[in-house]
Design an enzyme around this catalytic site. Structure first.
Site, PDB file in Angstrom:
ATOM      1  N   SER A 140      47.411  40.839  41.541  1.00  0.00           N
ATOM      2  CA  SER A 140      46.914  39.840  42.509  1.00  0.00           C
ATOM      3  C   SER A 140      47.677  39.967  43.817  1.00  0.00           C
ATOM      4  CB  SER A 140      47.147  38.427  41.958  1.00  0.00           C
ATOM      5  OG  SER A 140      46.864  37.451  42.947  1.00  0.00           O
ATOM      6  N   TYR A 153      53.224  31.811  38.794  1.00  0.00           N
ATOM      7  CA  TYR A 153      52.046  32.701  38.812  1.00  0.00           C
ATOM      8  C   TYR A 153      52.355  33.943  39.653  1.00  0.00           C
ATOM      9  CZ  TYR A 153      47.392  34.621  39.485  1.00  0.00           C
ATOM     10  OH  TYR A 153      46.316  35.489  39.525  1.00  0.00           O
TER      11      TYR A 153
HETATM   12  P1  NDP Z   1      38.409  33.688  34.799  1.00  0.00           P
HETATM   13  O1  NDP Z   1      39.090  32.426  34.443  1.00  0.00           O
HETATM   14  O2  NDP Z   1      36.994  33.627  35.205  1.00  0.00           O
HETATM   15  O3  NDP Z   1      38.583  34.758  33.615  1.00  0.00           O
HETATM   16  C1  NDP Z   1      39.788  34.886  32.910  1.00  0.00           C
HETATM   17  C2  NDP Z   1      39.552  35.663  31.629  1.00  0.00           C
HETATM   18  O4  NDP Z   1      40.819  35.812  30.954  1.00  0.00           O
HETATM   19  C3  NDP Z   1      38.618  34.948  30.682  1.00  0.00           C
HETATM   20  O5  NDP Z   1      37.709  35.874  30.134  1.00  0.00           O
HETATM   21  C4  NDP Z   1      39.546  34.411  29.597  1.00  0.00           C
HETATM   22  O6  NDP Z   1      38.874  34.428  28.339  1.00  0.00           O
HETATM   23  C5  NDP Z   1      40.658  35.463  29.602  1.00  0.00           C
HETATM   24  N1  NDP Z   1      41.888  34.937  29.038  1.00  0.00           N
HETATM   25  C6  NDP Z   1      42.692  33.975  29.566  1.00  0.00           C
HETATM   26  N2  NDP Z   1      43.702  33.699  28.731  1.00  0.00           N
HETATM   27  C7  NDP Z   1      43.528  34.502  27.651  1.00  0.00           C
HETATM   28  C8  NDP Z   1      44.242  34.667  26.433  1.00  0.00           C
HETATM   29  N3  NDP Z   1      45.350  33.976  26.173  1.00  0.00           N
HETATM   30  N4  NDP Z   1      43.786  35.569  25.531  1.00  0.00           N
HETATM   31  C9  NDP Z   1      42.678  36.284  25.789  1.00  0.00           C
HETATM   32  N5  NDP Z   1      41.968  36.179  26.924  1.00  0.00           N
HETATM   33  C10 NDP Z   1      42.384  35.285  27.835  1.00  0.00           C
HETATM   34  O7  NDP Z   1      39.291  34.311  35.982  1.00  0.00           O
HETATM   35  P2  NDP Z   1      39.216  35.704  36.779  1.00  0.00           P
HETATM   36  O8  NDP Z   1      38.094  36.531  36.337  1.00  0.00           O
HETATM   37  O9  NDP Z   1      39.350  35.370  38.213  1.00  0.00           O
HETATM   38  O10 NDP Z   1      40.603  36.333  36.313  1.00  0.00           O
HETATM   39  C11 NDP Z   1      40.745  37.628  35.784  1.00  0.00           C
HETATM   40  C12 NDP Z   1      42.072  38.202  36.251  1.00  0.00           C
HETATM   41  O11 NDP Z   1      42.055  38.337  37.661  1.00  0.00           O
HETATM   42  C13 NDP Z   1      43.282  37.340  35.916  1.00  0.00           C
HETATM   43  O12 NDP Z   1      44.333  38.188  35.492  1.00  0.00           O
HETATM   44  C14 NDP Z   1      43.637  36.707  37.263  1.00  0.00           C
HETATM   45  O13 NDP Z   1      44.996  36.378  37.357  1.00  0.00           O
HETATM   46  C15 NDP Z   1      43.261  37.827  38.206  1.00  0.00           C
HETATM   47  N6  NDP Z   1      43.012  37.465  39.595  1.00  0.00           N
HETATM   48  C16 NDP Z   1      42.095  36.502  39.922  1.00  0.00           C
HETATM   49  C17 NDP Z   1      41.877  36.186  41.247  1.00  0.00           C
HETATM   50  C18 NDP Z   1      40.935  35.109  41.661  1.00  0.00           C
HETATM   51  O14 NDP Z   1      41.027  34.642  42.820  1.00  0.00           O
HETATM   52  N7  NDP Z   1      39.993  34.681  40.815  1.00  0.00           N
HETATM   53  C19 NDP Z   1      42.547  36.915  42.322  1.00  0.00           C
HETATM   54  C20 NDP Z   1      43.508  37.900  41.865  1.00  0.00           C
HETATM   55  C21 NDP Z   1      43.691  38.172  40.548  1.00  0.00           C
HETATM   56  P3  NDP Z   1      38.935  33.259  27.244  1.00  0.00           P
HETATM   57  O15 NDP Z   1      39.179  31.971  27.954  1.00  0.00           O
HETATM   58  O16 NDP Z   1      37.617  33.354  26.552  1.00  0.00           O
HETATM   59  O17 NDP Z   1      40.067  33.667  26.356  1.00  0.00           O
HETATM   60  C1  8X3 Z   2      44.577  34.726  42.421  1.00  0.00           C
HETATM   61  C2  8X3 Z   2      44.620  34.724  43.895  1.00  0.00           C
HETATM   62  O1  8X3 Z   2      45.715  33.737  45.947  1.00  0.00           O
HETATM   63  O2  8X3 Z   2      44.971  32.194  44.233  1.00  0.00           O
HETATM   64  O3  8X3 Z   2      45.449  35.671  41.910  1.00  0.00           O
HETATM   65  O4  8X3 Z   2      46.898  33.520  43.896  1.00  0.00           O
HETATM   66  S1  8X3 Z   2      45.603  33.478  44.507  1.00  0.00           S
END
Ligand code: NDP
Ligand code: 8X3
Length: 252
Positions: A140, A153
């Site tokens: 991220s 985070y």
């Molecule tokens: P979502 O919340 O839409 O998706 C997160 C996914 O992670 C879900 O499928 C969830 O599945 C899974 N997950 C969370 N905890 C667990 C666990 N303990 N075991 C197994 N699976 C888990 O968020 P995003 O798609 O945005 O996030 C995906 C990645 O991208 C993350 O690593 C996030 O930090 C990163 N990210 C996101 C950004 C944003 O602005 N959205 C920006 C930068 C990075 P389930 O709940 O079914 O287990």
């Molecule tokens: C998710 C993006 O800027 O909310 O990783 O941390 S931010």
């Protein structure tokens, strides 16, 4: 194409969009997440493509559960795993460090750092045996810059950055590619989780500008995965055009 790609966190956001994107390109998929009913539905939806879809419902924080899940797969499939997209992750809470909750910290560190390590530890031996493979870690912008009340985070995602570098060095003798992808704001369920189900606050995060869509990251992952064997993208930072840093946005 016999290649399987594992996507952790495929029940939502980036993971789900990537599953659809890669299915369209003919990759076989191993999709994981905790919400089994969502995995079942995604598998059903992807059945229109001529690919195999395996779903494994488990919590990446629990190493024994990870072991149990992958040990259910045939060895032939395990040796056909080409890609591992370590995407499962979350932010929980947006408190300053003096008042942050221990449970939130544990959830972030256990999922974003230890979960990534758990799954990688179980899959790397097969890639190593094949002298081939590609690990894509979803980090991220929060791992590159620390922002107010981002503390744990941000630290967990800085750890992902470091682990990507470490993997690239340690796995070099086996020619396993490692790509670190660091996105800015993407509208997914991320903020709903971060703000503990407060949908109004979550929605406000993306108001007044055009955030990234999960499909933008999915397309990037497909591009990175499809590069020739001798080419690896080490690190990519992908931002909405309206976001300059972790906290500076051009909002209308
Ligand atoms: P979502 O919340 O839409 O998706 C997160 C996914 O992670 C879900 O499928 C969830 O599945 C899974 N997950 C969370 N905890 C667990 C666990 N303990 N075991 C197994 N699976 C888990 O968020 P995003 O798609 O945005 O996030 C995906 C990645 O991208 C993350 O690593 C996030 O930090 C990163 N990210 C996101 C950004 C944003 O602005 N959205 C920006 C930068 C990075 P389930 O709940 O079914 O287990
Ligand atoms: C998710 C993006 O800027 O909310 O990783 O941390 S931010």
């Amino acid at each position: 194409m016999d290649k399987y790609i594992i996507i952790t966190g495929a029940t939502s956001g980036i993971g789900k969009a990537t599953a659809i994107q890669l299915a369209e390109k003919g990759y076989h998929l191993i999709l994981t997440g905790r919400r089994k009913e969502r995995l079942d539905q995604i598998k059903l939806d992807l059945e229109k493509f001529p690919i195999k879809v395996i779903t494994l419902a488990f919590d990446v924080r629990d190493f024994e559960a990870c072991q149990h899940a992958f040990s259910s797969l045939d060895e032939q499939i395990l040796y056909n795993i080409y890609g591992l997209i370590n995407n499962a992750g979350l932010a929980v809470g947006r408190d300053t460090i003096d008042v942050g909750e221990l449970e939130d910290w544990n959830r972030m560190i256990d999922t974003n750092v230890k979960g990534l390590l758990h799954v990688s530890k179980l899959i790397i031996p097969y890639m190593k045996a094949n002298l081939d493979g590609h690990i894509i870690n979803i980090a991220s912008i929060a791992g590159k810059e620390v922002y107010p009340s981002g503390n744990v985070y941000c630290a967990s995602k800085a750890a992902v950055d470091s682990l990507s570098k470490a993997m690239r060095i340690d796995l070099l003798p086996y020619q396993i590619k490692v790509t670190n992808i660091a996105p800015g704001a993407i509208e997914t369920e991320f903020s709903i989780v971060r703000f503990k189900g407060n949908e109004a606050t979550a929605k406000s995060v993306y108001e007044g500008f055009h955030p990234l869509l999960p499909e933008d990251i999915a397309q990037t992952i497909e591009y990175v995965l499809g590069l020739p064997a001798h080419v690896n993208i080490n690190d990519l930072t992908i931002m909405p055009t309206a976001q300059a840093t972790g906290t500076i946005f051009h909002k209308k």
